[in-house]
Design an enzyme around this catalytic site. Sequence first.
Site, short mmCIF file in Angstrom:
data_model
loop_
_atom_site.label_atom_id
_atom_site.label_comp_id
_atom_site.label_asym_id
_atom_site.label_seq_id
_atom_site.Cartn_x
_atom_site.Cartn_y
_atom_site.Cartn_z
N GLY A 1 4.18 -7.87 -0.94
CA GLY A 1 4.45 -6.84 -0.12
C GLY A 1 3.59 -5.69 -0.57
O GLY A 1 3.23 -5.72 -1.66
N HIS B 1 12.29 -2.47 -1.41
CA HIS B 1 11.33 -1.94 -2.52
C HIS B 1 9.87 -1.17 -2.03
O HIS B 1 9.65 -0.11 -2.63
CB HIS B 1 10.78 -3.28 -3.34
CG HIS B 1 9.65 -3.07 -4.34
ND1 HIS B 1 9.59 -3.36 -5.63
CD2 HIS B 1 8.37 -2.83 -4.18
CE1 HIS B 1 8.80 -3.13 -6.25
NE2 HIS B 1 7.73 -2.72 -5.44
N GLU B 2 9.63 -1.75 -0.86
CA GLU B 2 8.32 -1.18 -0.37
C GLU B 2 8.57 0.12 0.27
O GLU B 2 7.50 1.16 0.28
CB GLU B 2 7.62 -2.06 0.69
CG GLU B 2 7.21 -3.47 0.38
CD GLU B 2 6.19 -3.38 -0.83
OE1 GLU B 2 5.47 -2.51 -1.10
OE2 GLU B 2 6.21 -4.30 -1.72
N CYS C 1 6.07 -5.44 -9.20
CA CYS C 1 5.05 -4.83 -8.21
C CYS C 1 3.69 -4.88 -8.54
O CYS C 1 3.17 -4.72 -9.95
CB CYS C 1 5.62 -3.31 -8.43
SG CYS C 1 4.85 -2.04 -7.36
N LEU C 2 2.92 -4.66 -7.51
CA LEU C 2 1.34 -4.62 -8.05
C LEU C 2 0.72 -3.44 -8.66
O LEU C 2 -0.12 -3.52 -9.16
CB LEU C 2 0.53 -4.85 -6.81
CG LEU C 2 0.88 -6.35 -5.90
CD1 LEU C 2 0.07 -6.52 -4.54
CD2 LEU C 2 0.20 -7.43 -6.66
N HIS D 1 8.34 2.94 -2.24
CA HIS D 1 6.95 3.37 -2.33
C HIS D 1 6.50 4.64 -1.41
O HIS D 1 5.80 5.51 -1.86
CB HIS D 1 6.03 2.28 -2.01
CG HIS D 1 5.61 1.30 -3.09
ND1 HIS D 1 5.24 1.77 -4.19
CD2 HIS D 1 5.86 0.01 -3.48
CE1 HIS D 1 5.17 0.66 -5.28
NE2 HIS D 1 5.77 -0.29 -4.52
N GLN E 1 -0.21 2.60 -2.06
CA GLN E 1 -0.72 1.69 -3.48
C GLN E 1 -2.23 1.63 -3.40
O GLN E 1 -2.76 0.90 -4.25
CB GLN E 1 0.02 0.23 -3.13
CG GLN E 1 1.30 0.53 -3.43
CD GLN E 1 2.20 -0.85 -3.82
OE1 GLN E 1 2.51 -1.55 -2.79
NE2 GLN E 1 2.00 -1.49 -4.98
#
Length: 169
Positions: free
Chosen positions: A46, A136-137, A94-95, A140, A51
């Site tokens: 995701g 989670h996304e 997370c990236l 962000h 990001q």
Amino acid sequence: MALREILTVPDPLLKQKSAAVEVVDDGLRALMDDMLETMYAAPGIGLAAVQIGVPKRVIVMDLSPREGEQEPKYFVNPEIVWASEETAPYEEGCLSVPDIYDEVERPAKVRLRYLNYQGETIEEEAEGVYAVCIQHEMDHLDGVLFIDHLSRLKRERAVAKVKKAKQAA
Ligand code: NI
């Protein structure tokens, strides 16, 4: 399509609240294409637009197994219209916080409303990894990272670790 750089903590843009999208047009679809390519290359399951430094309420996701066919999903202006009282823990990563994993407790089931790649309104329920990933996304989009759900000590440790790894790279 183009690969974009993924921002990592403590980049201040990651704390910014993303703005709603006015219209799903070819420009936005190009952004979503870049996001998907960047997410697959990372690799991740995701990615939120912020990001890659674009504070718009856009998310891409693909929860299909790596070897199988790709099943990309696109979310524009997603909203949670219902969340279960029941919660479930899941070890998240997370990236933007590379190589850090920790357990976060979130509602086990949510009902979502969003616009898809074509700009159509979709309403559906999510559970399991899908529910974890979309929550989670969506965090962000409000400038919240999964480490913000952890203790302050764990959060500070995670940010320090990411900073150190980046400097060493
Ligand atoms: Ni993330």
